[in-house]
Scaffold this active site. Sequence first.
Site, short mmCIF file in Angstrom:
data_model
loop_
_atom_site.label_atom_id
_atom_site.label_comp_id
_atom_site.label_asym_id
_atom_site.label_seq_id
_atom_site.Cartn_x
_atom_site.Cartn_y
_atom_site.Cartn_z
N HIS A 276 -85.19 90.90 -4.34
CA HIS A 276 -86.35 90.01 -4.36
C HIS A 276 -87.07 90.14 -3.03
O HIS A 276 -86.42 90.25 -1.98
CB HIS A 276 -85.93 88.56 -4.59
CG HIS A 276 -87.05 87.65 -4.95
ND1 HIS A 276 -87.87 87.08 -4.00
CD2 HIS A 276 -87.52 87.22 -6.15
CE1 HIS A 276 -88.79 86.34 -4.60
NE2 HIS A 276 -88.60 86.40 -5.90
N GLU A 329 -84.79 87.33 -13.02
CA GLU A 329 -84.98 88.06 -14.27
C GLU A 329 -83.66 88.45 -14.93
O GLU A 329 -83.57 88.50 -16.16
CB GLU A 329 -85.82 89.32 -14.03
CG GLU A 329 -87.30 89.05 -13.82
CD GLU A 329 -87.64 88.76 -12.37
OE1 GLU A 329 -86.72 88.89 -11.51
OE2 GLU A 329 -88.78 88.40 -12.08
#
Length: 394
Positions: A276, A329
Site C-alpha cells: 500500500h 483488497e
Amino acid sequence: MDTTHTAADTAATVDVPRGLAGVVVTETALGDVRGREGFYHYRQYSAVELAERRSFEDVWHLMFRGTLPGPAERRAFLAELAPLRHLPADVQDALPGLARATALSGPLAGLRTALSLLGASAGFRPVYDLDPGRRAADALAACAAVPTLLTALHRLGQGQEPVAPRDDLPYAANYLYMLTGVEPDPVTARAVERYLISTVDHGFNASTFTARVIASTGADVAACLTGAIGALSGPLHGGAPSRALDTLDAIGTVDRIDPWIRARVRAGERIMGFGHPVYRTEDPRSRMLRGIARQFGGPLVEFATEVEARVEAILAELKPGRELHTNVEFYAGVVMELCGVPREMFTPTFCAARVVGWSANVLEQAADSKIIRPAARYVGPTPPEPVPVVTPAP
C-alpha cells in the site's frame, strides 16, 4: 526573442514529489490515514471501530452531519433516505439501453452515465450556486441512488429484471437484496456492512482528490462523483479486489504457492492484494476483513491465509527491509466471494460505499471557493519556433 524565464515566471511554482506524494493540498475535518501506525479514522473515531460497532447509516450521518446519531436522529435519517433509493421514471426507463451499451464494460462504466442522467433529471445545479443545505440534499440523493443504479445495471446485464429497493432494509442488506433478489441472512449482511463502512473514506486517494478538484470548479454534485468514479475504475485504485482473487485462482493449490510467487517477484511483477502506498505496517482494514473471513471459515479462507503467510515470507526473503503486507483488497475479495457478491461487482460494491466519502469531501470542498489549479513543468521543444508555412499544392 529572449526566452529566459524571469523571477515572476517561477515565483508561484514549487517542485513537489511525483504523484503529489505527501504534499498537503488542503485541510479536512473528515478523517485521516496514519500509515506508520496502521490507523485511519473518520472524523474523531477509528474507522475500524466504527465498522465493528455502528451501522453504515450511522457513519453516513457522521460524515455528512458531523455527529453519530442517537436513536431519534437515526430514525429520522433512515426515513429521509428511504424514498431517495427509488429512481425517477426517466432514469429507470433509460437503464435497459444503458446496460446493453455497457455490456462489455460493466456496471461501473454504466454508473458514470446513469449518475450524470440522475443529476440532470433531478435538476442538480453547480455547487457554487447553492447554499449548503441544497448541496447536501443533492449529495444525499446521489448517494442513496447509487446502489439502486449499480444493482439494476448488473441485473439487466445478466438478462434479469431489476429488483426495487425495500424501504425497511438497512443499506447493506438492501444492496444485497437488490443484487440477488433474496433478502440476505443477518451474518452475511453484517459482513458486507462492515466492509462498506471500512471503505467509506481513506485520505486523499486519487478518486477523492478528483472529486475535490471538480468540486473546486463549482460543478454540480453528479459531475464531481462521475469524475471520482472514473478515477476509481483504474486497476491501480479500485480494481484490485477481484484481481486479488484471480491471484488465488492462478496459484490454485498450496504446493504451487512458492514457485508461483517467486517467479512473479523475480520478474518484478506486482502481487495484487499486497502493499500500500501509505501503510508501512499491516493495513487495519485487511486485519478486520481477515477476522470476518475466518468467522466464515472454509477452504477459500484457509488457502488465502496460507498464501498471505507465504507471500510475506517470500517477499521478506527476496526484498529484505521492505514492509509488504496484505492490503484491503486481498481479504475484501475473499469476504465478498463468501457473501455471494459476483466478482464483476467487487469494485462497484466498493463504489457503493466510497460515494459517501466522496460526497462528504465534495461538500467540504464546496465551502471553499478556491479553485485547485496546480502547475506543470514544460519539457518539450524550446518555444517559440517559427510555424512552418505549407505551400499549397499546384
